[in-house]
Design a protein around this motif. Structure first.
Motif, PDB file in Angstrom:
ATOM      1  N   TYR A 183       8.006 -15.165  -2.622  1.00 47.70           N
ATOM      2  CA  TYR A 183       6.638 -14.694  -2.748  1.00 47.70           C
ATOM      3  C   TYR A 183       6.620 -13.230  -3.161  1.00 47.70           C
ATOM      4  O   TYR A 183       7.508 -12.459  -2.790  1.00 47.70           O
ATOM      5  N   TRP A 184       5.562 -12.881  -3.914  1.00 46.94           N
ATOM      6  CA  TRP A 184       5.406 -11.521  -4.421  1.00 46.94           C
ATOM      7  C   TRP A 184       4.053 -10.955  -4.006  1.00 46.94           C
ATOM      8  O   TRP A 184       3.060 -11.675  -3.936  1.00 46.94           O
ATOM      9  N   GLY A 185       4.036  -9.649  -3.779  1.00 47.04           N
ATOM     10  CA  GLY A 185       2.770  -8.950  -3.657  1.00 47.04           C
ATOM     11  C   GLY A 185       2.256  -8.591  -5.042  1.00 47.04           C
ATOM     12  O   GLY A 185       2.911  -8.854  -6.051  1.00 47.04           O
ATOM     13  N   GLU A 186       1.092  -7.971  -5.065  1.00 44.44           N
ATOM     14  CA  GLU A 186       0.476  -7.632  -6.359  1.00 44.44           C
ATOM     15  C   GLU A 186       0.961  -6.305  -6.917  1.00 44.44           C
ATOM     16  O   GLU A 186       0.691  -5.997  -8.068  1.00 44.44           O
ATOM     17  N   GLY A 187       1.648  -5.538  -6.092  1.00 40.58           N
ATOM     18  CA  GLY A 187       2.233  -4.294  -6.570  1.00 40.58           C
ATOM     19  C   GLY A 187       1.391  -3.073  -6.273  1.00 40.58           C
ATOM     20  O   GLY A 187       0.165  -3.159  -6.110  1.00 40.58           O
ATOM     21  N   THR A 188       2.066  -1.937  -6.205  1.00 38.99           N
ATOM     22  CA  THR A 188       1.393  -0.654  -6.022  1.00 38.99           C
ATOM     23  C   THR A 188       2.039   0.356  -6.962  1.00 38.99           C
ATOM     24  O   THR A 188       3.268   0.406  -7.081  1.00 38.99           O
ATOM     25  N   LEU A 189       1.213   1.137  -7.635  1.00 35.44           N
ATOM     26  CA  LEU A 189       1.703   2.045  -8.662  1.00 35.44           C
ATOM     27  C   LEU A 189       2.166   3.360  -8.056  1.00 35.44           C
ATOM     28  O   LEU A 189       1.423   3.995  -7.287  1.00 35.44           O
ATOM     29  N   VAL A 190       3.363   3.768  -8.429  1.00 32.21           N
ATOM     30  CA  VAL A 190       3.902   5.076  -8.057  1.00 32.21           C
ATOM     31  C   VAL A 190       4.106   5.875  -9.334  1.00 32.21           C
ATOM     32  O   VAL A 190       4.801   5.425 -10.252  1.00 32.21           O
ATOM     33  N   THR A 191       3.486   7.036  -9.391  1.00 35.50           N
ATOM     34  CA  THR A 191       3.623   7.910 -10.552  1.00 35.50           C
ATOM     35  C   THR A 191       4.197   9.243 -10.097  1.00 35.50           C
ATOM     36  O   THR A 191       3.618   9.901  -9.225  1.00 35.50           O
ATOM     37  N   ASP A 213      11.398   7.418 -11.403  1.00 33.38           N
ATOM     38  CA  ASP A 213      11.008   6.484 -10.353  1.00 33.38           C
ATOM     39  C   ASP A 213       9.603   5.925 -10.598  1.00 33.38           C
ATOM     40  O   ASP A 213       9.152   5.040  -9.859  1.00 33.38           O
ATOM     41  N   THR A 214       8.925   6.443 -11.597  1.00 34.86           N
ATOM     42  CA  THR A 214       7.579   5.962 -11.921  1.00 34.86           C
ATOM     43  C   THR A 214       7.624   4.485 -12.295  1.00 34.86           C
ATOM     44  O   THR A 214       8.385   4.076 -13.181  1.00 34.86           O
ATOM     45  N   ALA A 215       6.824   3.687 -11.594  1.00 35.32           N
ATOM     46  CA  ALA A 215       6.829   2.245 -11.808  1.00 35.32           C
ATOM     47  C   ALA A 215       5.784   1.604 -10.900  1.00 35.32           C
ATOM     48  O   ALA A 215       5.253   2.254  -9.995  1.00 35.32           O
ATOM     49  N   SER A 229       0.856  -1.184   0.000  1.00 32.06           N
ATOM     50  CA  SER A 229       0.000   0.000   0.000  1.00 32.06           C
ATOM     51  C   SER A 229       0.892   1.234   0.000  1.00 32.06           C
ATOM     52  O   SER A 229       2.100   1.145   0.251  1.00 32.06           O
ATOM     53  N   GLY A 230       0.280   2.383  -0.294  1.00 30.69           N
ATOM     54  CA  GLY A 230       0.997   3.651  -0.201  1.00 30.69           C
ATOM     55  C   GLY A 230       1.376   4.286  -1.521  1.00 30.69           C
ATOM     56  O   GLY A 230       1.926   5.388  -1.536  1.00 30.69           O
ATOM     57  N   GLY A 231       1.103   3.614  -2.627  1.00 30.57           N
ATOM     58  CA  GLY A 231       1.425   4.216  -3.916  1.00 30.57           C
ATOM     59  C   GLY A 231       0.491   5.370  -4.245  1.00 30.57           C
ATOM     60  O   GLY A 231      -0.490   5.618  -3.548  1.00 30.57           O
ATOM     61  N   GLY A 232       0.825   6.076  -5.316  1.00 31.87           N
ATOM     62  CA  GLY A 232      -0.021   7.180  -5.742  1.00 31.87           C
ATOM     63  C   GLY A 232       0.719   8.126  -6.666  1.00 31.87           C
ATOM     64  O   GLY A 232       1.799   7.811  -7.163  1.00 31.87           O
ATOM     65  N   LEU A 233       0.126   9.284  -6.870  1.00 31.08           N
ATOM     66  CA  LEU A 233       0.689  10.328  -7.730  1.00 31.08           C
ATOM     67  C   LEU A 233       1.390  11.366  -6.865  1.00 31.08           C
ATOM     68  O   LEU A 233       0.800  11.857  -5.880  1.00 31.08           O
ATOM     69  N   VAL A 234       2.610  11.682  -7.219  1.00 33.55           N
ATOM     70  CA  VAL A 234       3.374  12.680  -6.465  1.00 33.55           C
ATOM     71  C   VAL A 234       4.176  13.526  -7.442  1.00 33.55           C
ATOM     72  O   VAL A 234       4.566  13.050  -8.523  1.00 33.55           O
ATOM     73  N   GLN A 235       4.398  14.773  -7.093  1.00 34.96           N
ATOM     74  CA  GLN A 235       5.174  15.665  -7.941  1.00 34.96           C
ATOM     75  C   GLN A 235       6.672  15.381  -7.787  1.00 34.96           C
ATOM     76  O   GLN A 235       7.112  14.888  -6.738  1.00 34.96           O
ATOM     77  N   GLY A 248      10.324  15.637  -6.736  1.00 34.59           N
ATOM     78  CA  GLY A 248      10.846  16.201  -5.494  1.00 34.59           C
ATOM     79  C   GLY A 248      10.055  15.816  -4.262  1.00 34.59           C
ATOM     80  O   GLY A 248      10.501  16.068  -3.133  1.00 34.59           O
ATOM     81  N   GLY A 249       8.907  15.209  -4.460  1.00 35.11           N
ATOM     82  CA  GLY A 249       8.054  14.822  -3.343  1.00 35.11           C
ATOM     83  C   GLY A 249       8.460  13.505  -2.710  1.00 35.11           C
ATOM     84  O   GLY A 249       9.472  12.895  -3.090  1.00 35.11           O
ATOM     85  N   SER A 250       7.644  13.075  -1.744  1.00 31.46           N
ATOM     86  CA  SER A 250       7.929  11.855  -0.989  1.00 31.46           C
ATOM     87  C   SER A 250       6.699  10.965  -0.916  1.00 31.46           C
ATOM     88  O   SER A 250       5.564  11.451  -0.978  1.00 31.46           O
ATOM     89  N   LEU A 251       6.950   9.685  -0.788  1.00 30.16           N
ATOM     90  CA  LEU A 251       5.924   8.688  -0.527  1.00 30.16           C
ATOM     91  C   LEU A 251       6.514   7.623   0.373  1.00 30.16           C
ATOM     92  O   LEU A 251       7.724   7.378   0.336  1.00 30.16           O
ATOM     93  N   ARG A 252       5.652   6.970   1.138  1.00 29.37           N
ATOM     94  CA  ARG A 252       6.082   5.812   1.917  1.00 29.37           C
ATOM     95  C   ARG A 252       5.220   4.617   1.544  1.00 29.37           C
ATOM     96  O   ARG A 252       3.996   4.654   1.703  1.00 29.37           O
ATOM     97  N   LEU A 253       5.878   3.579   1.063  1.00 22.41           N
ATOM     98  CA  LEU A 253       5.204   2.333   0.745  1.00 22.41           C
ATOM     99  C   LEU A 253       5.273   1.392   1.949  1.00 22.41           C
ATOM    100  O   LEU A 253       6.264   1.393   2.675  1.00 22.41           O
ATOM    101  N   SER A 254       4.219   0.605   2.101  1.00 26.77           N
ATOM    102  CA  SER A 254       4.175  -0.399   3.159  1.00 26.77           C
ATOM    103  C   SER A 254       3.913  -1.764   2.548  1.00 26.77           C
ATOM    104  O   SER A 254       3.211  -1.879   1.544  1.00 26.77           O
ATOM    105  N   CYS A 255       4.467  -2.785   3.178  1.00 28.03           N
ATOM    106  CA  CYS A 255       4.229  -4.162   2.763  1.00 28.03           C
ATOM    107  C   CYS A 255       3.948  -4.975   4.017  1.00 28.03           C
ATOM    108  O   CYS A 255       4.848  -5.189   4.839  1.00 28.03           O
ATOM    109  N   ALA A 256       2.703  -5.398   4.160  1.00 28.17           N
ATOM    110  CA  ALA A 256       2.304  -6.188   5.320  1.00 28.17           C
ATOM    111  C   ALA A 256       2.381  -7.675   4.974  1.00 28.17           C
ATOM    112  O   ALA A 256       1.783  -8.117   3.983  1.00 28.17           O
ATOM    113  N   ALA A 257       3.101  -8.414   5.791  1.00 25.33           N
ATOM    114  CA  ALA A 257       3.272  -9.848   5.572  1.00 25.33           C
ATOM    115  C   ALA A 257       2.397 -10.639   6.541  1.00 25.33           C
ATOM    116  O   ALA A 257       2.240 -10.257   7.700  1.00 25.33           O
ATOM    117  N   SER A 258       1.858 -11.742   6.050  1.00 28.19           N
ATOM    118  CA  SER A 258       1.094 -12.643   6.907  1.00 28.19           C
ATOM    119  C   SER A 258       1.357 -14.070   6.464  1.00 28.19           C
ATOM    120  O   SER A 258       1.929 -14.317   5.411  1.00 28.19           O
TER     121      SER A 258
END
Length: 115
Positions: free
Chosen positions: A104-112, A89-91, A7-13, A15-25
Motif C-alpha cells: 500500500y502507498w500513501g499519496e505523498g508529501t512534497l519536500v522542497t 533531496d527535493t522530491a 504529513s510534514g512536507g514543506g519548503l526548507v533551506q 542544511g535544514g531539517s524536516l520530520r515526515l510522519s506516516c499514520a497507518a490505519s
C-alpha cells in the motif's frame, strides 16, 4: 486494507531539517515493514529508508547518516527525520507498507529544499 496518510512536507533551506510522519490505519496487524520512498521530477521512485516490525532499519546510501526512520507502535505511525537537507533531496516522499495482504502507498508529501 491499510490506509497511509503522510504529513510534514514543506519548503526548507539547505542544511535544514524536516520530520515526515506516516499514520497507518486499517489492517495494521498485517504490516511487515514500512518504508519511505521518494520521487524527484523526471526520476524514478527510489527507496529512502525502511523499518521492519522488529525495528531493523535500512537506508539508501545517499541519506545514510542524515535521515532516521523510526516507528511509534502505539500511534501506528512511522517517522522520517531528515537533517542536513540538500537540494537533491527535493522530491515527493511516499510512505509504503508491505503487508501480508499486499502493498500500500500513501499519496505523498512534497519536500522542497531551496534557498
Amino acid at each position: 486494507q491499510v490506509q497511509l496518510v503522510e504529513s510534514g512536507g514543506g519548503l526548507v533551506q539547505p542544511g535544514g531539517s524536516l520530520r515526515l510522519s506516516c499514520a497507518a490505519s486499517g489492517s495494521i496487524f498485517s504490516i511487515n515493514a514500512m518504508d519511505w520512498y521518494r520521487q524527484a521530477p523526471g526520476k524514478q521512485r527510489e527507496l529512502v529508508a525502511s523499518i521492519t516490525r522488529s525495528s531493523t532499519t535500512n537506508y539508501a546510501a545517499s541519506v545514510k547518516g542524515r535521515f532516521t526512520i523510526s516507528r511509534d507502535n502505539a500511534k501506528n505511525t512511522v517517522y522520517l527525520q531528515m537533517n542536513s537537507l540538500k537540494p537533491e533531496d527535493t522530491a515527493v516522499y511516499y510512505c509504503h507498507a508491505d503487508t501480508i495482504t499486499g502493498k500500500y502507498w500513501g499519496e505523498g508529501t512534497l519536500v522542497t529544499v531551496s534557498s
